[in-house]
Design a protein around this motif. Structure first.
Motif, short mmCIF file in Angstrom:
data_model
loop_
_atom_site.label_atom_id
_atom_site.label_comp_id
_atom_site.label_asym_id
_atom_site.label_seq_id
_atom_site.Cartn_x
_atom_site.Cartn_y
_atom_site.Cartn_z
N GLY A 1 11.35 -30.15 -7.45
CA GLY A 1 10.00 -30.72 -7.42
C GLY A 1 9.03 -30.03 -6.49
N TYR A 2 9.36 -28.84 -6.01
CA TYR A 2 8.48 -28.13 -5.08
C TYR A 2 7.44 -27.29 -5.83
N THR A 3 6.34 -27.00 -5.14
CA THR A 3 5.28 -26.13 -5.64
C THR A 3 5.29 -24.84 -4.82
N VAL A 4 5.11 -23.70 -5.47
CA VAL A 4 5.08 -22.42 -4.77
C VAL A 4 3.71 -22.21 -4.14
N ALA A 5 3.69 -21.86 -2.85
CA ALA A 5 2.44 -21.57 -2.14
C ALA A 5 2.53 -20.18 -1.53
N GLU A 6 1.41 -19.46 -1.56
CA GLU A 6 1.37 -18.10 -1.01
C GLU A 6 0.16 -17.94 -0.12
N GLY A 7 0.23 -16.96 0.77
CA GLY A 7 -0.87 -16.69 1.69
C GLY A 7 -0.90 -15.24 2.09
N PRO A 8 -1.90 -14.83 2.88
CA PRO A 8 -2.06 -13.41 3.25
C PRO A 8 -0.99 -12.95 4.23
N GLU A 9 -0.65 -11.67 4.13
CA GLU A 9 0.30 -11.09 5.09
C GLU A 9 -0.40 -10.72 6.39
N SER B 1 2.74 -19.72 8.38
CA SER B 1 1.27 -19.72 8.36
C SER B 1 0.75 -20.22 7.01
N VAL B 2 1.51 -19.98 5.94
CA VAL B 2 1.12 -20.48 4.61
C VAL B 2 1.11 -22.00 4.62
N GLN B 3 2.05 -22.61 5.34
CA GLN B 3 2.11 -24.07 5.40
C GLN B 3 0.85 -24.65 6.03
N ILE B 4 0.35 -24.01 7.09
CA ILE B 4 -0.87 -24.47 7.75
C ILE B 4 -2.04 -24.39 6.78
N ARG B 5 -2.17 -23.24 6.13
CA ARG B 5 -3.28 -23.06 5.18
C ARG B 5 -3.20 -24.07 4.05
N PRO C 1 7.41 -18.27 -0.26
CA PRO C 1 8.14 -17.01 -0.10
C PRO C 1 7.20 -15.88 0.29
N GLY C 2 7.72 -14.84 0.93
CA GLY C 2 6.86 -13.70 1.23
C GLY C 2 7.42 -12.76 2.26
N ARG C 3 6.71 -11.64 2.43
CA ARG C 3 7.11 -10.59 3.37
C ARG C 3 6.57 -10.91 4.75
N VAL C 4 7.37 -10.66 5.78
CA VAL C 4 6.96 -10.90 7.17
C VAL C 4 7.34 -9.68 8.02
N TYR C 5 6.77 -9.65 9.23
CA TYR C 5 6.91 -8.46 10.08
C TYR C 5 7.24 -8.87 11.52
#
Length: 329
Positions: free
Chosen positions: A127-135, A175-179, A193-197
């Protein structure tokens, strides 16, 4: 009689010209030159005014017959040239079916992408929704809104790459969660999901660039029991069996209480990720009332899952683009 002779000569000349056509491009200019408003036939017919009343109908009938004959000849020439063009094209494009085809190998999904897809499919099923944000992020979204101010010791664990404009490359997909929370009201149930540094020393188990998959749930009455049940169900579906799982007390600035998740896989304990209940300060930062709402968050390293699932001994193999390695998947 002079006009009749001119018409006869015109018909002969036009017939020869039509017969000598070799391309479709020559067809229309020839038609215009003989049958156009300013063509040769029109020029001859301008002299009919000098004819007597008895000759005009006869010459007019002859002119119409010549015009129809030329139009028929032009149409036949058009069909002939079109057929010749098609035949030439077929001859030029004929395929030799006995020749071997050009081999183009099929591509494969990279093990990191397939692991992300597998995990997302599980969470969507829950039941989750995919969320994305800037790297590229600001310090506010990457640290401050996640209860990690500038003087917080936890920043040493997430040293990252800072850009000349004051921004940075995100160290976590939190950070995507905050946005997402800034633009949505509870209940919230997202996976990011996403790339991190991070400025890690590259070795067999660490990389300065890697991938995370984080989840966030916020609603009324969310408890640590909900967190444990979700993580255990995810691990069960990810590994295909009900593995022994331990939640080991830990610390993260944006969750309280916090825990590390360990699973027993093929006789060994493996650390899978971190989790915890969302810290009230994080909820306040996005305008949620922590007296009304609670939530949990969890994060997992995609590379760790890929290495465990595929028994990969060195994280660098995932980035080297070695076809001998990638063709196994």
């Amino acid at each position: 009689m002079e006009i009749e002779q001119q018409l006869s000569e015109l018909q002969q000349d036009a017939t020869r010209a039509i017969a000598s056509l070799t391309t479709l491009e020559e067809l229309d200019p020839l038609r215009v030159s003989y049958l156009g408003k300013k063509g040769k036939l029109s020029q001859i017919l301008r002299g009919m005014g000098k004819l007597s009343g008895e000759e005009r109908p006869r010459i007019g009938a002859i002119a119409n017959e010549i015009k129809e004959a030329l139009q028929t000849g032009l149409e036949q020439a058009k069909n002939r040239l079109e057929q010749a063009q098609i035949a030439a094209q077929l001859e030029a494009e004929t395929l030799d079916v006995t020749m071997p085809g050009v081999y183009r190998p099929l591509g494969r999904v990279h093990p990191l992408n397939s692991t992300i897809d597998r995990a997302i499919d599980i969470f969507i099923g829950l039941g989750y929704t995919v969320a994305e944000g800037p790297e590229m992020e600001s310090e506010y979204y990457n640290f401050e809104a996640l209860n990690t101010p500038a003087d917080h010791p936890a920043r040493d664990m997430q040293d990252t790459f800072y850009l000349t404009d004051g921004n940075l490359l995100r160290t976590q997909t939190s950070s995507v969660q905050i946005r997402y929370m800034e633009t949505h009201e509870p209940p919230i149930c997202v996976v990011a999901p996403g790339r991190v540094y991070r400025r890690d020393t590259v070795d067999a188990t660490h990389s300065a660039v890697f991938h995370q998959l984080e989840l966030l749930v916020v609603d009324k009455g969310i408890t640590f029991t909900d967190l444990k049940g979700t993580v255990k169900e995810f691990i069960r579906q990810m590994f295909g069996e009900d593995l022994e799982t331990v939640f080991r007390a830990s610390y993260f600035p944006f969750t309280e209480p916090s825990a590390e998740v360990d699973v027993r896989w093929k006789g060994k304990w493996l650390e899978m990720g971190g989790c915890g209940m969302v810290d009230p300060n994080v909820l306040k930062a996005v305008g949620y009332d922590p007296e009304v709402y609670t939530g949990f968050a969890a994060g997992f390293g995609v590379e760790r899952f890929a290495m465990v699932l595929h028994q990969i001994d060195d994280i660098r193999r995932l980035y080297n683009s070695d076809l001998r390695f990638l063709r196994q998947f």
